[in-house]
Design a protein around this motif. Structure first.
Motif, PDB file in Angstrom:
ATOM      1  N   THR A 464       0.820  -1.215   0.000  1.00  0.00           N
ATOM      2  CA  THR A 464       0.000   0.000   0.000  1.00  0.00           C
ATOM      3  C   THR A 464       0.851   1.262   0.000  1.00  0.00           C
ATOM      4  OG1 THR A 464      -1.719  -1.166   1.238  1.00  0.00           O
ATOM      5  CG2 THR A 464      -1.818   1.239   1.237  1.00  0.00           C
ATOM      6  N   ALA A 465       1.885   1.274   0.849  1.00  0.00           N
ATOM      7  CA  ALA A 465       2.701   2.485   1.022  1.00  0.00           C
ATOM      8  C   ALA A 465       3.462   2.851  -0.247  1.00  0.00           C
ATOM      9  CB  ALA A 465       3.677   2.284   2.187  1.00  0.00           C
ATOM     10  N   SER A 466       3.842   1.869  -1.061  1.00  0.00           N
ATOM     11  CA  SER A 466       4.568   2.174  -2.290  1.00  0.00           C
ATOM     12  C   SER A 466       3.718   3.011  -3.238  1.00  0.00           C
ATOM     13  CB  SER A 466       5.006   0.874  -2.974  1.00  0.00           C
ATOM     14  OG  SER A 466       3.875   0.075  -3.291  1.00  0.00           O
ATOM     15  N   LEU A 467       2.415   2.808  -3.207  1.00  0.00           N
ATOM     16  CA  LEU A 467       1.498   3.613  -4.023  1.00  0.00           C
ATOM     17  C   LEU A 467       1.181   4.937  -3.347  1.00  0.00           C
ATOM     18  CD1 LEU A 467      -1.019   0.809  -5.088  1.00  0.00           C
ATOM     19  CD2 LEU A 467       0.907   1.704  -6.399  1.00  0.00           C
ATOM     20  N   ALA A 468       0.976   4.870  -2.035  1.00  0.00           N
ATOM     21  CA  ALA A 468       0.606   6.083  -1.297  1.00  0.00           C
ATOM     22  C   ALA A 468       1.694   7.142  -1.378  1.00  0.00           C
ATOM     23  CB  ALA A 468       0.325   5.725   0.161  1.00  0.00           C
ATOM     24  N   GLN A 469       2.965   6.723  -1.427  1.00  0.00           N
ATOM     25  CA  GLN A 469       4.061   7.696  -1.477  1.00  0.00           C
ATOM     26  C   GLN A 469       3.912   8.635  -2.661  1.00  0.00           C
ATOM     27  OE1 GLN A 469       8.068   6.132  -1.044  1.00  0.00           O
ATOM     28  NE2 GLN A 469       8.899   7.753  -2.346  1.00  0.00           N
ATOM     29  N   TYR A 470       3.405   8.122  -3.790  1.00  0.00           N
ATOM     30  CA  TYR A 470       3.258   8.929  -4.999  1.00  0.00           C
ATOM     31  C   TYR A 470       1.797   9.314  -5.278  1.00  0.00           C
ATOM     32  CZ  TYR A 470       8.128   7.877  -5.850  1.00  0.00           C
ATOM     33  OH  TYR A 470       9.504   7.785  -5.724  1.00  0.00           O
ATOM     34  N   TRP A 476      -4.874   1.055  -7.044  1.00  0.00           N
ATOM     35  CA  TRP A 476      -4.986  -0.083  -6.117  1.00  0.00           C
ATOM     36  C   TRP A 476      -5.763  -1.255  -6.709  1.00  0.00           C
ATOM     37  CZ3 TRP A 476      -3.249  -1.885  -1.609  1.00  0.00           C
ATOM     38  CH2 TRP A 476      -4.009  -2.834  -0.946  1.00  0.00           C
ATOM     39  N   ASP A 477      -6.950  -0.959  -7.231  1.00  0.00           N
ATOM     40  CA  ASP A 477      -7.813  -2.030  -7.727  1.00  0.00           C
ATOM     41  C   ASP A 477      -7.197  -2.780  -8.902  1.00  0.00           C
ATOM     42  OD1 ASP A 477      -9.704  -1.486  -5.834  1.00  0.00           O
ATOM     43  OD2 ASP A 477     -10.867  -0.147  -7.115  1.00  0.00           O
ATOM     44  N   LYS A 478      -6.337  -2.104  -9.667  1.00  0.00           N
ATOM     45  CA  LYS A 478      -5.712  -2.760 -10.820  1.00  0.00           C
ATOM     46  C   LYS A 478      -4.541  -3.644 -10.412  1.00  0.00           C
ATOM     47  CE  LYS A 478      -6.904   0.865 -14.158  1.00  0.00           C
ATOM     48  NZ  LYS A 478      -6.377   1.888 -15.090  1.00  0.00           N
ATOM     49  N   LEU A 479      -3.908  -3.317  -9.291  1.00  0.00           N
ATOM     50  CA  LEU A 479      -2.669  -4.003  -8.927  1.00  0.00           C
ATOM     51  C   LEU A 479      -2.816  -5.016  -7.809  1.00  0.00           C
ATOM     52  CD1 LEU A 479      -0.263  -0.915  -8.970  1.00  0.00           C
ATOM     53  CD2 LEU A 479      -0.454  -2.701 -10.704  1.00  0.00           C
ATOM     54  N   PHE A 480      -3.773  -4.823  -6.931  1.00  0.00           N
ATOM     55  CA  PHE A 480      -3.878  -5.648  -5.722  1.00  0.00           C
ATOM     56  C   PHE A 480      -4.926  -6.749  -5.898  1.00  0.00           C
ATOM     57  CE2 PHE A 480      -5.111  -6.747  -1.440  1.00  0.00           C
ATOM     58  CZ  PHE A 480      -3.922  -6.692  -0.738  1.00  0.00           C
ATOM     59  N   PRO A 481      -4.609  -7.993  -5.482  1.00  0.00           N
ATOM     60  CA  PRO A 481      -3.311  -8.445  -4.974  1.00  0.00           C
ATOM     61  C   PRO A 481      -2.290  -8.562  -6.104  1.00  0.00           C
ATOM     62  CG  PRO A 481      -4.835 -10.287  -5.082  1.00  0.00           C
ATOM     63  CD  PRO A 481      -5.621  -9.064  -5.438  1.00  0.00           C
ATOM     64  N   PRO A 511      -1.894 -10.475  -0.197  1.00  0.00           N
ATOM     65  CA  PRO A 511      -1.267  -9.348  -0.895  1.00  0.00           C
ATOM     66  C   PRO A 511      -0.644  -9.723  -2.236  1.00  0.00           C
ATOM     67  CG  PRO A 511       0.202 -10.175   0.794  1.00  0.00           C
ATOM     68  CD  PRO A 511      -1.046 -11.012   0.877  1.00  0.00           C
ATOM     69  N   TYR A 512      -0.430 -11.017  -2.473  1.00  0.00           N
ATOM     70  CA  TYR A 512       0.205 -11.472  -3.711  1.00  0.00           C
ATOM     71  C   TYR A 512      -0.378 -12.835  -4.089  1.00  0.00           C
ATOM     72  CZ  TYR A 512       2.999 -13.188   0.212  1.00  0.00           C
ATOM     73  OH  TYR A 512       3.396 -13.713   1.416  1.00  0.00           O
ATOM     74  N   ARG A 513      -0.231 -13.188  -5.366  1.00  0.00           N
ATOM     75  CA  ARG A 513      -0.858 -14.419  -5.870  1.00  0.00           C
ATOM     76  C   ARG A 513       0.136 -15.524  -6.194  1.00  0.00           C
ATOM     77  NH1 ARG A 513      -4.332 -11.871 -10.615  1.00  0.00           N
ATOM     78  NH2 ARG A 513      -2.872 -10.154 -10.367  1.00  0.00           N
TER      79      ARG A 513
END
Length: 911
Positions: A464-470, A476-481, A511-513
């Motif tokens: 989450t934080a890697s996206l929030a920083q920028y 989010w919905d496109k990348l997670f998990p 968080p990952y597949r």
């Protein structure tokens, strides 16, 4: 290359002990007190400078390695918005009732001065030899009777408060001389053997629960006056607990509540005070009496000495086992009761995480169980650290009533702060420590709890934080998990786990597949690399000297999850494979440029059998490589690539087409060979690009772009190759495969008979066992002729008349008969080819271009060699590319000489 959008954000873990320890080393610090004297603010600035330096180094090394990432938008765990995201997670855990403060026994590093979490401890286990001490606890009211306990940490006896037995196990009383000792029955034999006890007698049996309540004299009461002050129940008393094991020791556990998690829990139940004279820095304080001022490990030897002097030592030996050391500084840890902040890992969370684990794809598959087992036994997460350079714990506590507030962002903190102006833009210590809040319950002053957060939580919220920083949370919905994650195998207890824990707590999602485990890179001899051992290989320095691609393909040549020995000799072997690719491209380019050839689709060329075969081979290699990469079996992809480039293209296809390439005129056969070779090499470069990005890019620019300037700007923008169906001829492929198999067996037979490959054999005959392949075999029979160097090859329906004296070879679909006898004609041709090979050496020494026709070849030869030269003069002139050949009666003084099959040869080449 497959047409997918790839999320390639780089990221740097920038906080925590690794940074602090290096700064301490640079400044010459040994303890946390040195940091306090230097000033926390100045120390933090040094940490920032060090991180800046390493990010520059990491980025340079990563790019040199060919790690293609978005470095411009790399996340950094030190960034304020990243830290705020960590705060947000902790607040969410608090809202769920999972965050709590407690005094617990946790692993502690005395050098770093902080507690560690269970997943950090799991990173630092080492196999060591520790003391194995059996000692006696004299029972009160039973003179001459002793409980015999066992420990590998004798220093903890200084803080002993209880003895613990298993309630349901049988214990025996044994007579040893005039004393009676009590041990578990199941442990008696092993104990007696370990302690060297030969003469003893069992005189009684007691159930463990019947020992409960007995009291003993503390074995160090006289040396540690502290124990004299509470020598009554509940202290120095026997208790029963089911966690006592019968796998080692005596079945009697000495319990020091401040140094053992189970001991601590039992003390809480029995009312025993949790206390120890050991200080947090690893040295014993004044209340340790005789052991005052000793380092905890050093105290063990003194304890053994005292027990021996008091007649309470049964046996002192050594015990090899795994013990935890600090994962960063390497100091031996100890378990220590202290006040910390925890996230509770409930049974519900364990079950949820376990379900997530088994819903993922793991490479290797056994890693799922490894991760699942870890999750099932996960303990509450100790998230607080008594350090400086890290994410500050966002917990403020009232100094009056103890009320707690957890803050989720800097904006929220400004709204709650008594003086909003004191809230810094950068939330690091010590600025954040100056922010005070007004207690909403009693109006008192609230101050921040003086901890930073476990650095593994920093990396654990990266999803989450890697996206929030920028400010990219809209993605989010496109990348997670996330689709795929990879790290070292030990991260099942590290990053993989913390990502899973935070995601499950925060979102109830995995968080990952897909997960790929990686082994470690060891030194040449399989030892862990270490600065102190002097066996570290610095990757950037190595790549600058030797290139990245040989190292990349070598590291990918083993199963990713297996550790690999960094062996320069092995890397050079893989460099040799890349040289073969280079030489194959050079061969193609040399002759294509000579003939001013232009690329064409092989579908429009008159392909011969070997052309169709190599294209089918390319198709198979592409399929194997693609499937291997997608299933995380990069080593299988590397094996397929090496086999194709080295064995199929270089060792088979190029020798087969050489006579076609050497034709003087541009024939349809030559054109087809060029079209096929170009097509194969172009697609091979694309196939290899993910593995060896640098050499493939260079050859793409120098070779492909030379002949097709309009192609993509870089090979890495090329689509993954797909071979058109109309180029795939399976019958021809099978026929050539079996003819090559037969050729290899013929060459092996040649070797046994000492018949050189350059010497042609007279004839061979092929019988097809499968009539459907007859046409394909007829089309491809010249492959056997060229590869095995046979003058005449024919396809027959029956055995040839000379079959009884011939070499018979059988494959799945063929029977091949080969006449292995040399007649005079083939002998002379073979000798002529020996001359050609030596003359080619002279061309190479003179560095003549391949299309250069030399003026003359001067030959002095004797015996059969002279006859061979005279008979095959035109063949020699054509192959060596000379205008004239002169046979002389005496060897020229400047000639290069050889002896071949008993005849003398001397050559001079006039350029």
């Amino acid at each position: 290359m497959k047409g997918y959008r790839v999320w390639d954000q780089a990221g740097w873990d920038t906080q925590g002990l690794p940074v602090e320890l290096e700064v301490e080393k640079k400044l010459g610090f040994r303890t946390k007190k040195d940091i306090e004297r230097y000033g926390v603010e100045r120390f933090i600035e040094e940490c920032k400078k060090l991180v800046d330096y390493y990010i520059e180094h990491w980025e340079e090394a990563s790019k040199r390695l060919g790690l293609w990432l978005d470095y411009e938008h790399a996340y950094q765990t030190r960034h304020p918005r990243y830290i705020e995201t960590t705060w947000s997670f902790i607040k969410r855990a608090h809202e769920r009732g999972l965050l709590y403060e407690g005094r617990r026994v946790v692993p502690r590093c005395p050098r770093c001065g902080t507690a560690l979490s269970s997943h950090e401890v799991a990173q630092g286990y080492e196999e060591v030899d520790d003391p194995s001490v059996y000692f006696k606890l004299p029972l009160v009211d039973k003179p001459g009777t002793y409980l015999v306990a066992w420990t590998t940490t004798p220093w903890t006896i200084i803080a002993n408060e209880m003895a613990v037995v298993h309630p349901d196990e049988e214990y025996v009383v044994i007579e040893v001389g005039d004393e009676k000792w009590i041990v578990a029955e199941k442990r008696l034999e092993a104990f007696a053997k370990d302690a060297g006890l030969q003469r003893y007698k069992v005189v009684d049996k007691i159930r463990g629960r019947d020992l409960e309540g007995l009291r003993y004299h503390h074995p160090l009461a006289e040396e540690v006056p502290y124990h004299s002050g509470h020598d009554e129940k509940p202290y120095h008393t026997v208790y029963a607990a089911e966690w006592v094991t019968m796998e080692e020791g005596t079945g009697v556990v000495h319990a020091a509540p401040a140094h053992g998690p189970e001991d601590f829990e039992l003390a809480q139940k029995t009312g025993v005070e949790v206390y120890t004279p050991l200080r947090e820095d690893g040295y014993f304080g004044p209340e340790a009496g005789l052991f005052k001022g000793m380092w905890f490990e050093e105290a063990s030897n003194k304890v053994i000495e005292v027990l021996r002097g008091k007649g309470l030592l049964v046996h002192a030996g050594t015990y090899r086992h795994e013990y935890p050391f600090c994962w960063r500084c390497g100091t031996r840890l100890f378990y220590y009761a202290s006040r910390q902040w925890f996230i509770r890992i409930t049974d519900e969370l364990r079950s949820e995480m376990r379900s997530h684990v088994y819903s993922m794809r793991w490479a290797p598959s056994w890693a799922a169980k490894r991760m699942g087992d870890w999750v099932e036994n996960a303990k509450d997460w100790c998230i607080s650290r008594e350090r400086y350079w890290g994410t500050p714990l966002p917990v403020w506590k009232c100094t009056s009533c103890g009320h707690v507030v957890v803050v989720g962002s800097l904006e929220e903190l400004r709204k709650m702060a008594i003086d909003p102006a004191k809230v810094p833009e950068d939330p690091h210590r010590p600025g954040i420590d100056r922010v005070e809040l007004r207690c909403p319950k009693c109006g008192g002053v609230m101050r921040r709890e003086p901890f930073v957060v476990d650095v593994w939580m920093d990396s654990g919220v990266a999803h989450t934080a890697s996206l929030a920083q920028y400010k990219w949370l809209h993605l989010w919905d496109k990348l997670f998990p996330y689709k795929w994650i990879t790290e070292a195998a030990d991260q099942t207890r590290g990053w993989f786990y913390t990502l899973l824990a935070t995601s499950t707590i925060w979102y109830g999602e995995k968080p990952y597949r897909e997960v790929l485990l990686q082994g470690h890179v060891l030194d040449k001899y399989g030892k862990k690399m270490s600065k102190s051992k002097g066996n570290v290989v610095w990757a950037l320095e190595w790549m600058k000297k030797n290139g990245a691609d040989p190292m990349r393909i070598f590291l990918m040549s083993r199963a990713p999850w297996d550790s690999i020995n960094f062996d320069p000799d092995e890397i050079n072997r893989y460099k040799g494979y890349l040289n073969i690719l280079w030489n194959s491209v050079k061969f193609a380019d040399t002759y294509m440029e000579l003939d001013k050839w232009s690329p064409k689709d092989p579908r429009s060329a008159e392909l011969e059998a070997e052309d169709k075969w190599i294209i089918y081979r390319l198709h198979e290699a592409l399929r194997t490589v693609s499937e291997a990469i997608e299933s995380d079996n990069m080593h299988q992809a590397v094996q397929a690539i090496i086999d194709f480039v080295v064995e199929q293209v270089s060792h088979r296809y190029i020798p087969l087409i050489r006579p076609r390439v050497w034709e003087e005129e541009m024939t349809s056969s030559k054109d087809a060979a060029y079209a096929t070779l170009y097509y194969v090499l172009k697609n091979t470069l694309a196939m290899m690009a993910p593995m060896t990005p640098f050499i493939t890019e260079y050859l793409y620019q120098a070779f492909v772009k030379k002949y097709e300037p309009g192609e993509e700007e870089t090979i890495h923008l090329q689509p993954w190759p797909e071979i058109p169906r109309e180029l795939l001829d399976e019958k021809i492929y099978k026929a050539v495969e079996e003819l090559l198999e037969a050729s290899e067996k013929i060459l092996a037979a040649r070797s046994e008979k000492r018949l050189k490959r350059r010497w042609p054999l007279r004839r061979a005959a092929i019988l097809a066992k499968n009539t459907e392949l007859v046409g394909a075999i007829e089309e491809a029979k010249h492959v056997l002729a060229r590869f095995a160097n046979i003058k005449q090859v024919e396809v027959l329906n029956t055995k040839p008349s000379w079959a009884d004296k011939a070499l018979e070879i059988e494959t799945d679909s063929l029977v091949v008969y080969t006449d292995m006898e040399l007649d005079r004609e083939t002998l002379l041709e073979g000798l002529a080819r020996e001359v050609i090979r030596r003359a080619q050496v002279l061309r190479k020494e003179l560095d003549l271009p391949v299309d250069h026709v030399a003026e003359a070849l001067i030959v002095y030869a004797t015996g059969d060699l002279r006859e061979a030269v005279e008979k095959h003069a035109e063949l020699i002139k054509r192959e060596v590319r000379v205008k004239e050949l002169h046979v002389v009666e005496e060897a020229p003084s400047n000639a290069k000489t050889w002896e071949i099959e008993g005849s003398k040869l001397a050559l001079v080449l006039k350029p």
